[in-house]
Scaffold this motif. Structure first.
Motif, PDB file in Angstrom:
ATOM      1  N   PHE A  16       0.900  -1.289  -0.051  1.00  0.00           N
ATOM      2  CA  PHE A  16       0.054   0.011   0.000  1.00  0.00           C
ATOM      3  C   PHE A  16       0.862   1.343   0.011  1.00  0.00           C
ATOM      4  CE2 PHE A  16      -3.172  -2.882   2.117  1.00  0.00           C
ATOM      5  CZ  PHE A  16      -4.055  -2.920   0.864  1.00  0.00           C
ATOM      6  N   ALA A  17       1.835   1.281   0.928  1.00  0.00           N
ATOM      7  CA  ALA A  17       2.723   2.592   0.998  1.00  0.00           C
ATOM      8  C   ALA A  17       3.532   2.505  -0.242  1.00  0.00           C
ATOM      9  CB  ALA A  17       3.593   2.445   2.259  1.00  0.00           C
ATOM     10  N   GLY A  18       3.908   1.548  -1.003  1.00  0.00           N
ATOM     11  CA  GLY A  18       4.731   1.483  -2.246  1.00  0.00           C
ATOM     12  C   GLY A  18       3.976   2.124  -3.315  1.00  0.00           C
ATOM     13  N   ALA A  19       2.729   1.997  -3.306  1.00  0.00           N
ATOM     14  CA  ALA A  19       1.755   2.313  -4.403  1.00  0.00           C
ATOM     15  C   ALA A  19       1.480   3.720  -4.321  1.00  0.00           C
ATOM     16  CB  ALA A  19       0.436   1.617  -4.483  1.00  0.00           C
ATOM     17  N   LEU A  20       1.471   4.183  -2.997  1.00  0.00           N
ATOM     18  CA  LEU A  20       1.402   5.492  -2.456  1.00  0.00           C
ATOM     19  C   LEU A  20       2.684   6.429  -2.814  1.00  0.00           C
ATOM     20  CD1 LEU A  20      -0.533   7.672  -1.169  1.00  0.00           C
ATOM     21  CD2 LEU A  20       0.583   7.012   0.884  1.00  0.00           C
ATOM     22  N   GLY A  25       5.062  10.079  -6.234  1.00  0.00           N
ATOM     23  CA  GLY A  25       6.198  10.541  -6.961  1.00  0.00           C
ATOM     24  C   GLY A  25       5.915  11.001  -8.465  1.00  0.00           C
ATOM     25  N   PHE A  26       5.198  10.058  -9.122  1.00  0.00           N
ATOM     26  CA  PHE A  26       4.594  10.350 -10.550  1.00  0.00           C
ATOM     27  C   PHE A  26       3.654  11.545 -10.729  1.00  0.00           C
ATOM     28  CE2 PHE A  26       0.990  10.094 -13.582  1.00  0.00           C
ATOM     29  CZ  PHE A  26       1.643   9.897 -14.840  1.00  0.00           C
ATOM     30  N   PHE A  27       2.954  11.980  -9.727  1.00  0.00           N
ATOM     31  CA  PHE A  27       2.093  13.190  -9.588  1.00  0.00           C
ATOM     32  C   PHE A  27       2.900  14.360  -9.483  1.00  0.00           C
ATOM     33  CE2 PHE A  27      -0.652  16.330  -7.460  1.00  0.00           C
ATOM     34  CZ  PHE A  27      -1.747  16.178  -8.388  1.00  0.00           C
ATOM     35  N   ILE A  28       3.787  14.277  -8.387  1.00  0.00           N
ATOM     36  CA  ILE A  28       4.767  15.656  -8.373  1.00  0.00           C
ATOM     37  C   ILE A  28       5.651  15.655  -9.724  1.00  0.00           C
ATOM     38  CG2 ILE A  28       6.659  16.521  -6.964  1.00  0.00           C
ATOM     39  CD1 ILE A  28       5.073  15.317  -4.586  1.00  0.00           C
ATOM     40  N   HIS A  29       6.193  14.590 -10.374  1.00  0.00           N
ATOM     41  CA  HIS A  29       6.869  14.538 -11.426  1.00  0.00           C
ATOM     42  C   HIS A  29       6.029  15.399 -12.666  1.00  0.00           C
ATOM     43  CE1 HIS A  29       9.724  13.951 -14.735  1.00  0.00           C
ATOM     44  NE2 HIS A  29       8.857  13.299 -15.127  1.00  0.00           N
TER      45      HIS A  29
END
Length: 127
Positions: A16-20, A25-29
């Motif tokens: 769960f934390a890995g998906a988060l 990271g994808f969203f901020i990138h």
């Protein structure tokens, strides 16, 4: 139907934390925060000193966050396959990986900022 999943090894903190972490990271990138007043982004004392440090810190933290996300998901899947129940060691490994990943992201991003910026927030030029 939900209770058996909650007690299975596939329901663990690392997945769960890995998906988060990966999504964050994808969203901020993809959508970098414009200023320090944004509701999201990597926020610390060093990263909020100057707009250039803010941009650099968020760019680097997004990169590290995606890498940590993949590692945490793989760790969670490996633990789900290796353990047959949620034992103490299962919890130590999955939750410990999340804590270690978070500490690594913060420490490495702060170290990266101190390597490339001086104490006033000016970029250090390579010699």
């Amino acid at each position: 139907m939900l209770l058996p999943f909650l007690h299975s090894t596939w329901c663990n903190a690392a997945i769960f934390a890995g998906a988060l972490f990966f999504f964050m990271g994808f969203f901020i990138h993809r959508y970098p925060p414009k200023s320090t007043k944004s509701w999201y982004g990597y926020r610390s004392f060093l990263s909020t000193k100057t707009p250039e440090m803010w941009r650099s810190a968020n760019e680097y933290a997004a990169y590290i966050s995606r890498r940590i996300g993949v590692i945490l998901i793989l760790t969670g899947i490996a633990c789900a396959l290796l353990f047959n129940r949620q034992s103490d060691w299962f919890l130590y490994i999955t939750i410990g990986a999340v804590v270690a990943g978070t500490m690594y992201m913060v420490g490495d991003t702060e170290w990266e900022l101190t390597r490339h910026f001086d104490k006033d927030g000016n970029r250090i030029l390579p010699e």
